[in-house]
Enzyme design. Structure first.
Site, PDB file in Angstrom:
ATOM      1  N   THR A  22       0.821  -1.269   0.067  1.00  9.89           N
ATOM      2  CA  THR A  22      -0.008   0.009   0.024  1.00  9.89           C
ATOM      3  C   THR A  22       1.009   1.193   0.016  1.00  9.89           C
ATOM      4  O   THR A  22       1.930   1.210   0.425  1.00  9.89           O
ATOM      5  CB  THR A  22      -0.736  -0.017   1.287  1.00  9.89           C
ATOM      6  OG1 THR A  22      -0.086  -0.021   2.479  1.00  9.89           O
ATOM      7  CG2 THR A  22      -1.840  -0.826   1.382  1.00  9.89           C
ATOM      8  N   ILE A  77      17.836  -7.430   4.363  1.00  7.80           N
ATOM      9  CA  ILE A  77      17.729  -7.548   5.771  1.00  7.80           C
ATOM     10  C   ILE A  77      16.472  -8.135   6.419  1.00  7.80           C
ATOM     11  O   ILE A  77      16.255  -8.124   7.664  1.00  7.80           O
ATOM     12  CB  ILE A  77      18.119  -6.308   6.706  1.00  7.80           C
ATOM     13  CG1 ILE A  77      17.280  -5.078   5.983  1.00  7.80           C
ATOM     14  CG2 ILE A  77      19.738  -5.877   6.428  1.00  7.80           C
ATOM     15  CD1 ILE A  77      17.200  -3.860   6.696  1.00  7.80           C
ATOM     16  N   ARG A  86      14.552 -11.665   5.011  1.00  3.78           N
ATOM     17  CA  ARG A  86      14.581 -13.052   5.284  1.00  3.78           C
ATOM     18  C   ARG A  86      15.220 -13.800   3.996  1.00  3.78           C
ATOM     19  O   ARG A  86      14.930 -13.068   2.941  1.00  3.78           O
ATOM     20  CB  ARG A  86      13.152 -13.856   5.588  1.00  3.78           C
ATOM     21  CG  ARG A  86      12.623 -13.555   6.869  1.00  3.78           C
ATOM     22  CD  ARG A  86      13.218 -14.230   7.795  1.00  3.78           C
ATOM     23  NE  ARG A  86      12.562 -13.948   9.261  1.00  3.78           N
ATOM     24  CZ  ARG A  86      12.852 -13.026  10.096  1.00  3.78           C
ATOM     25  NH1 ARG A  86      13.698 -12.341   9.833  1.00  3.78           N
ATOM     26  NH2 ARG A  86      12.339 -13.219  11.349  1.00  3.78           N
ATOM     27  N   GLU A  92      19.734 -21.132   7.241  1.00  2.00           N
ATOM     28  CA  GLU A  92      20.741 -20.403   8.400  1.00  2.00           C
ATOM     29  C   GLU A  92      20.982 -21.537   9.162  1.00  2.00           C
ATOM     30  O   GLU A  92      20.077 -22.203   9.673  1.00  2.00           O
ATOM     31  CB  GLU A  92      19.974 -19.226   8.849  1.00  2.00           C
ATOM     32  CG  GLU A  92      20.018 -18.052   7.874  1.00  2.00           C
ATOM     33  CD  GLU A  92      19.102 -16.894   8.564  1.00  2.00           C
ATOM     34  OE1 GLU A  92      18.956 -16.658   9.736  1.00  2.00           O
ATOM     35  OE2 GLU A  92      18.997 -15.802   7.715  1.00  2.00           O
ATOM     36  N   HIS A 130      22.891 -12.863  10.336  1.00  2.00           N
ATOM     37  CA  HIS A 130      21.371 -12.546  11.108  1.00  2.00           C
ATOM     38  C   HIS A 130      21.651 -11.567  12.450  1.00  2.00           C
ATOM     39  O   HIS A 130      20.950 -12.164  13.382  1.00  2.00           O
ATOM     40  CB  HIS A 130      20.482 -13.589  11.042  1.00  2.00           C
ATOM     41  CG  HIS A 130      19.207 -13.370  11.176  1.00  2.00           C
ATOM     42  ND1 HIS A 130      17.973 -14.371  10.444  1.00  2.00           N
ATOM     43  CD2 HIS A 130      18.428 -12.220  11.552  1.00  2.00           C
ATOM     44  CE1 HIS A 130      16.937 -13.713  10.761  1.00  2.00           C
ATOM     45  NE2 HIS A 130      17.067 -12.579  11.053  1.00  2.00           N
ATOM     46  N   ILE A 131      22.177 -10.243  12.194  1.00  3.40           N
ATOM     47  CA  ILE A 131      22.468  -9.605  13.426  1.00  3.40           C
ATOM     48  C   ILE A 131      21.611  -8.174  13.399  1.00  3.40           C
ATOM     49  O   ILE A 131      22.086  -7.334  13.932  1.00  3.40           O
ATOM     50  CB  ILE A 131      23.848  -9.459  13.861  1.00  3.40           C
ATOM     51  CG1 ILE A 131      24.604  -8.833  12.577  1.00  3.40           C
ATOM     52  CG2 ILE A 131      24.446 -10.683  14.015  1.00  3.40           C
ATOM     53  CD1 ILE A 131      25.953  -8.200  12.731  1.00  3.40           C
TER      54      ILE A 131
HETATM   55  C1  DGY Z   1      13.283 -10.069  13.364  1.00  8.37           C
HETATM   56  O1  DGY Z   1      13.049  -9.493  14.362  1.00  8.37           O
HETATM   57  O2  DGY Z   1      12.479 -10.717  12.585  1.00  8.37           O
HETATM   58  C2  DGY Z   1      14.818 -10.409  13.237  1.00  8.37           C
HETATM   59  O3  DGY Z   1      15.014 -10.992  11.891  1.00  8.37           O
HETATM   60  C3  DGY Z   1      15.123 -11.006  14.211  1.00  8.37           C
HETATM   61  O4  DGY Z   1      16.463 -10.306  14.839  1.00  8.37           O
END
Ligand code: DGY
Length: 322
Positions: A180, A237, A239, A268, A287-288
């Site tokens: 949207t 950043i 998935r 992962e 994944h930080i």
């Molecule tokens: C989330 O919050 O979905 C992140 O990927 C986890 O750090």
């Protein structure tokens, strides 16, 4: 009647949970970096009123069906693609996540990853530490400018907006694509709404912040990478599964795009022999996104508070399925 029972699937410090012990009977898997074995998770789920989960824990329909006392699954993440939300709803189990508290921190990381990829920061760091630096040279480790470039954000939620806010300081042109339109964000951040195709074709940096859903699974496929500029830098950043990794590897190998910065992966943890890890123009992180001490602490408290509320038959603070 005793206190509601909670199973926490990763080891947390006593300091973090001590305030909740008066209200909850807390048991915990005793390792921080090792996932709880599925058998233990399933047997605990049958006994407890609440599960405190992390994104590696798969909470599927069969686990939920067997968890007769379970009232709430508090997931320590904003994403909840590891949980079968429909099944939870069918069994009247509340699922909660941790929105808002992590948006700024995740945007910090997203922008840092963009900068690290554009300016070859990790490569340059390794260059010095491996003692390869002999001379200053005109184009040694020369990267790509960030300022005044076009940033394309796919998924203009809270994290997308926080990322755009950072980009304004770099005088970037901001465009976004979202299910949207966000008129307020457009005005506040001087961001323009474009189609997905236009975003791919015209952005210097393409950043994905979309949640993983049936709609977004492998959204970034061969055809998407082909549309991007050959100078484009791709940042993920959200998935890993929103990307077809074979298509990404192919696009990088063929020079269809210039570089990638990845905090998330299809599987992962990714292993060191994976082709993406071995490409000089790919920056990989484990994944930080939300991993600052302050934010992770807030995420734990939000999960615990959700559990306290729901087990006391009150409304969850941040429910995702009701
Ligand atoms: C989330 O919050 O979905 C992140 O990927 C986890 O750090």
């Amino acid at each position: 009647m005793g206190k509601p029972k909670v199973f926490v699937t990763r080891k947390l410090s006593n300091e973090l949970v001590k305030d909740y012990e008066e209200m909850l009977d807390i048991r915990m898997w005793d390792k921080e970096e090792e996932p709880v074995p599925e058998k233990i998770l399933r047997s605990q789920a049958k006994e407890v009123d609440a599960l405190f989960t992390v994104l590696g824990d798969r909470i599927d329909a069969s686990l939920l069906a067997e968890a007769k006392n379970l009232k709430v699954v508090a997931n320590m993440a904003v994403g909840y693609d590891n949980i079968d939300i429909e099944a939870a709803k069918n069994h009247s189990i509340t699922v909660t996540n941790t929105p808002d508290v992590l948006s700024e921190t995740t945007a910090d990381l997203g922008f840092s990853l963009l900068a690290a990829t554009a300016r070859k920061i990790t490569e340059a760091n390794a260059y010095v530490k491996e003692d390869n630096w002999k001379q200053w040279a005109p184009f040694l480790l020369a990267g790509t400018d960030i300022h005044h470039k076009t940033l394309g954000i796919v998924g203009m939620g809270r994290i997308g907006e926080a990322l755009a806010k950072r980009a304004t300081g770099f005088n970037m042109k901001i465009q976004y694509h979202n299910r949207t339109r966000k008129p307020e964000a457009e005005e506040k951040l001087q961001a323009s709404y474009v189609s997905f195709e236009e975003l791919l074709e015209t952005s210097d940096f393409v950043v994905t912040v979309v949640p993983l859903t049936e709609e977004t699974e492998e959204l970034f496929n061969h055809s998407a990478f082909k549309k991007m500029k050959s100078t484009a830098i791709f940042i993920n950043i959200s998935r890993g599964k929103v990307v077809n990794e074979e298509a990404l590897i192919n696009a990088l190998n063929k020079g269809e795009i210039k570089a990638a910065g990845l905090d998330v992966f299809y599987e992962e943890p990714i292993r060191a022999d994976h082709p993406l890890v071995n490409m000089h123009n790919v920056v990989c992180l484990p994944h930080i996104g939300s991993a600052s001490n302050e934010t992770r602490t807030e995420m734990v408290h939000l999960c615990m508070k959700n559990i306290v509320e729901v087990t006391a038959n009150k409304k969850a603070i941040t429910p995702v399925n009701n």
